[in-house]
Design a protein around this motif. Structure first.
Motif, PDB file in Angstrom:
ATOM      1  N   ASP A  67       1.067  -0.999   0.326  1.00 56.71           N
ATOM      2  CA  ASP A  67      -0.063  -0.406   0.307  1.00 56.71           C
ATOM      3  C   ASP A  67       1.161   0.979   0.020  1.00 56.71           C
ATOM      4  OD1 ASP A  67       1.140  -1.201   1.966  1.00 56.71           O
ATOM      5  OD2 ASP A  67      -0.681   0.366   3.761  1.00 56.71           O
ATOM      6  N   ILE A  68       1.450   1.624  -1.098  1.00 53.71           N
ATOM      7  CA  ILE A  68       2.203   2.555  -1.681  1.00 53.71           C
ATOM      8  C   ILE A  68       1.483   4.272  -1.465  1.00 53.71           C
ATOM      9  CG2 ILE A  68       3.998   3.654  -3.353  1.00 53.71           C
ATOM     10  CD1 ILE A  68       4.171   0.943  -3.450  1.00 53.71           C
ATOM     11  N   SER A  69       2.210   4.865  -0.685  1.00 52.85           N
ATOM     12  CA  SER A  69       2.453   6.392  -0.150  1.00 52.85           C
ATOM     13  C   SER A  69       2.454   7.208  -0.771  1.00 52.85           C
ATOM     14  CB  SER A  69       2.116   7.206   1.035  1.00 52.85           C
ATOM     15  OG  SER A  69       3.241   6.562   2.030  1.00 52.85           O
ATOM     16  N   ASP A  70       3.976   7.138  -1.765  1.00 56.52           N
ATOM     17  CA  ASP A  70       4.887   7.630  -2.326  1.00 56.52           C
ATOM     18  C   ASP A  70       5.591   6.437  -2.560  1.00 56.52           C
ATOM     19  OD1 ASP A  70       6.212   9.653  -3.425  1.00 56.52           O
ATOM     20  OD2 ASP A  70       6.844  10.531  -1.569  1.00 56.52           O
ATOM     21  N   TYR A  71       5.553   6.973  -4.418  1.00 55.21           N
ATOM     22  CA  TYR A  71       6.151   5.938  -5.072  1.00 55.21           C
ATOM     23  C   TYR A  71       7.956   6.237  -5.529  1.00 55.21           C
ATOM     24  CZ  TYR A  71       1.984   3.261  -6.969  1.00 55.21           C
ATOM     25  OH  TYR A  71       1.103   2.924  -7.147  1.00 55.21           O
ATOM     26  N   GLN A  72       8.615   7.596  -5.023  1.00 54.93           N
ATOM     27  CA  GLN A  72       9.838   7.847  -5.596  1.00 54.93           C
ATOM     28  C   GLN A  72       9.813   8.466  -3.837  1.00 54.93           C
ATOM     29  OE1 GLN A  72       7.239  10.186  -8.930  1.00 54.93           O
ATOM     30  NE2 GLN A  72       9.727  10.432  -9.124  1.00 54.93           N
ATOM     31  N   ASP A  73      10.007   7.587  -2.642  1.00 56.03           N
ATOM     32  CA  ASP A  73      10.889   7.884  -1.686  1.00 56.03           C
ATOM     33  C   ASP A  73      10.381   6.432  -0.910  1.00 56.03           C
ATOM     34  OD1 ASP A  73      12.309   9.066   0.019  1.00 56.03           O
ATOM     35  OD2 ASP A  73      11.357  10.573   0.783  1.00 56.03           O
ATOM     36  N   ILE A  74      11.487   6.199  -0.246  1.00 52.90           N
ATOM     37  CA  ILE A  74      11.833   5.271   0.258  1.00 52.90           C
ATOM     38  C   ILE A  74      11.019   4.973   1.732  1.00 52.90           C
ATOM     39  CG2 ILE A  74      13.621   3.183   1.560  1.00 52.90           C
ATOM     40  CD1 ILE A  74      13.388   3.155  -1.192  1.00 52.90           C
ATOM     41  N   ASP A  75      10.662   4.383   2.309  1.00 51.59           N
ATOM     42  CA  ASP A  75       9.934   4.611   3.731  1.00 51.59           C
ATOM     43  C   ASP A  75      11.267   4.461   4.833  1.00 51.59           C
ATOM     44  OD1 ASP A  75       8.771   3.768   6.160  1.00 51.59           O
ATOM     45  OD2 ASP A  75       6.786   3.723   5.239  1.00 51.59           O
ATOM     46  N   PRO A  76      11.247   5.917   5.709  1.00 52.43           N
ATOM     47  CA  PRO A  76      11.960   5.581   6.648  1.00 52.43           C
ATOM     48  C   PRO A  76      12.442   4.153   7.760  1.00 52.43           C
ATOM     49  CG  PRO A  76      10.932   7.315   7.469  1.00 52.43           C
ATOM     50  CD  PRO A  76      10.176   7.071   6.082  1.00 52.43           C
ATOM     51  N   MET A  77      11.334   2.980   8.192  1.00 50.62           N
ATOM     52  CA  MET A  77      11.716   2.008   8.030  1.00 50.62           C
ATOM     53  C   MET A  77      12.646   1.047   7.775  1.00 50.62           C
ATOM     54  SD  MET A  77       7.979   0.039   7.440  1.00 50.62           S
ATOM     55  CE  MET A  77       8.778  -1.584   9.093  1.00 50.62           C
ATOM     56  N   PHE A  78      12.875   0.645   6.344  1.00 50.79           N
ATOM     57  CA  PHE A  78      14.047   1.045   5.810  1.00 50.79           C
ATOM     58  C   PHE A  78      15.188   1.957   4.919  1.00 50.79           C
ATOM     59  CE2 PHE A  78       9.856  -1.182   3.557  1.00 50.79           C
ATOM     60  CZ  PHE A  78      10.153  -2.699   4.127  1.00 50.79           C
ATOM     61  N   GLY A  79      14.817   2.933   5.054  1.00 47.47           N
ATOM     62  CA  GLY A  79      16.351   4.262   5.293  1.00 47.47           C
ATOM     63  C   GLY A  79      16.310   4.933   4.131  1.00 47.47           C
TER      64      GLY A  79
END
Length: 546
Positions: A67-79
């Motif tokens: 469930d993606i909220s931004d295709y062009q950024d990495i979730d902070p939980m992953f870095g």
């Protein structure tokens, strides 16, 4: 040996990482990109060519990142995006390509497009999604979501329902809108510029849905959309692209994986993976594996795509239970059956996928009760079936067999605390058998499942018959033995495997008596090739004639 020019991905073996469970680098209990970077040497030693990573984009994690909220950024939980760029670069140094997981059927309800879409019917983003006018409590139709409940959700401020094939927090995108398609293509090109080696496209056969007509997958405009996307994006690079298509038939798969490159490199189809459930029911409704039917199904895909398409070869992924527990024996014959299953799969034509831990023979897990499970699909099913009057032990039996959490327990790196996955508290419990099954001990054991996978991966590059050979199923009605031939202009290869825990006999032609034994899954002795072979439980081998 005849030299054949072929796309690089036909020789490749792909490794799938579920990042949340692969390697934690900072002690927060969640796997991350720096953890993956720290394990690149392990992946290089295994011999794989590409790594498909499940979504790491920004996400509320309602469906573990799908469930993606931004295709062009990495979730902070992953870095961070910088970490991602470093991973792409360092993997490239080891000749490993990074395959991104793209979810293009739906977004999160927290994506800015959807937040805008809810502001009004005249908002330019409103038509990015699928809406229906209506009355609260009266659904547009009786379509159900894959994760349970109606496929429609009421938005009172608009007096409209939006359509969602999965979680209520995953509204479906409207691919009929050319602006949506353009946004998606620009995003894909942005990732291509960053150096990614390919894309795996989640439930891509659902994008051309027509909810008014009850159509979810294989909609009328599906291949038009896919060919446009390929022209605008994939064909501008040397990528591996794989479309996940639960509803694919061989005829449809020939379109997805047409050798002319108009859609994808290959297809993920699942016909062979739904056979151990009751016909017409859900995956939770367990049934014995119809082995003869399984062989014929795999043979059908091998024969019908030969020269006209390309298949993905897999037993495991982040949505499926561990194959050694499912169709092997995760007790007495865990090593032998894990090797047998690998040998049968990698011997066929297609691009093999190894899911993290599969190369160790990792098994399903049996948590003591539902409170230890995390998967939304599992939890929804548990509640629905309790409400429907199912007995709890019956529900748990289905969960032990088929829950997606079986594949999502942390990677078992060592016998140390938390299997070497994290110094903190893991987001999901570690399988207790990590003290016996882990990468550190298997790397030291030349007879381990790990070293067997290394041999298989290496053979794919050494013997063109693995990639190019024509497939012929042998002993189609045999209820224990899976045997087949692969033949190209230079080589004949025989794969023979006992799929059961009982001794079996494999009738083979005497011409194989002098054949080379290329690979065998029992360490202690070598099968004697006569008119027939006496096979021990789960025994399997590859014979070669050149």
């Amino acid at each position: 040996m005849t030299e054949i020019k072929r796309p690089w991905w036909k020789n490749a073996v792909v490794y799938q990482i579920y990042p949340k469970s692969f390697q934690d680098s900072n002690g927060d209990g969640i796997g991350d990109i720096r953890g993956i970077i720290s394990r690149l040497d392990y992946l290089e030693e295994l011999g794989i060519d590409a790594v498909w990573i499940s979504p790491m984009y920004c996400s509320p994690q309602d469906d573990n990142g799908y469930d993606i909220s931004d295709y062009q950024d990495i979730d902070p939980m992953f870095g961070s995006l910088d970490d991602m760029e470093e991973l792409i670069a360092k993997a490239k140094e080891k000749n490993i390509r990074i395959i991104m997981d793209l979810v293009l059927n739906h977004t999160s309800d927290e994506h800015r497009w959807f937040l805008e879409a809810k502001k009004g019917k005249d908002n330019p983003y409103h038509d990015y999604y699928v809406w229906k006018d209506g009355v609260e409590g009266t659904y547009p139709n009786d379509m159900k979501a894959a994760f349970g409940g109606p496929a429609w959700e009421w938005v009172p401020e608009l007096n409209q329902y939006y359509f969602h094939q999965f979680s209520v927090k995953q509204p479906d995108l409207n691919w009929e809108n050319p602006k949506v398609r353009r946004e998606i293509y620009d995003m894909i090109l942005w990732w291509m510029e960053k150096g990614v080696g390919g894309f795996r496209l989640d439930v891509i056969d659902q994008i051309a849905k027509e909810p008014d007509n009850g159509i979810t997958n294989n909609g009328p405009r599906l291949h038009e959309f896919l060919q446009e996307m390929s022209r605008e994006t994939f064909q501008k690079g040397d990528l591996i692209t794989v479309g996940e298509a639960w509803g694919a038939t061989p005829e449809i798969a020939k379109l997805y994986s047409n050798p002319d490159g108009t859609e994808f490199s290959m297809v993920f189809q699942f016909e062979h993976m739904v056979m151990d459930q009751q016909e017409g029911k859900e995956k939770w409704d367990l049934a014995p594996l119809p082995f003869v039917k399984l062989k014929k199904c795999l043979a059908k895909w091998q024969e019908e795509l030969y020269g006209r398409g390309w298949n993905s070869l897999f037993w495991d992924n982040h949505d499926l239970p561990r194959i050694v527990s499912r169709w092997g024996d995760d007790g007495k014959y865990r090593k032998e059956s894990a090797k047998m299953l690998a040998l049968v799969l990698h011997g066929m034509q297609g691009t093999p996928y190894v899911y993290q831990g599969e190369e160790l023979g990792m098994t399903n897990v049996r948590f003591p009760d539902i409170s230890s499970y995390e998967d939304i699909e599992t939890l929804n099913m548990y509640r629905e079936r309790l409400d429907a009057g199912y007995k709890e032990d019956e529900i748990m039996k289905s969960i032990y067999a088929k829950s997606r959490d079986n594949a999502r327990t942390p990677m078992q790196w060592s016998g140390e605390k938390n299997a070497g996955f994290t110094t903190g508290k893991p987001w999901i419990r570690v399988n207790p058998n990590y003290t016996d099954i882990n990468a550190e001990s298997e790397k030291k054991d030349p007879d381990s499942v790990y070293h067997f996978y290394r041999k298989l991966i290496r053979m794919r590059k050494e013997y063109p018959v693995f990639v190019d050979g024509k497939f012929e199923l042998l002993l189609p009605e045999d209820e224990q033995v899976f045997a087949y031939l692969r033949t190209d202009s230079d080589t004949q290869m025989l794969v023979c495997a006992n799929f059961t825990g009982e001794p079996a006999e494999c009738q083979i032609s005497g011409e194989w008596k002098e054949a080379q034994i290329l690979l065998h899954n029992y360490a202690d002795d070598v099968p004697e090739c006569g008119e027939s072979l006496q096979l021990k439980p789960y025994e399997a081998f590859i014979l070669l004639k050149q």
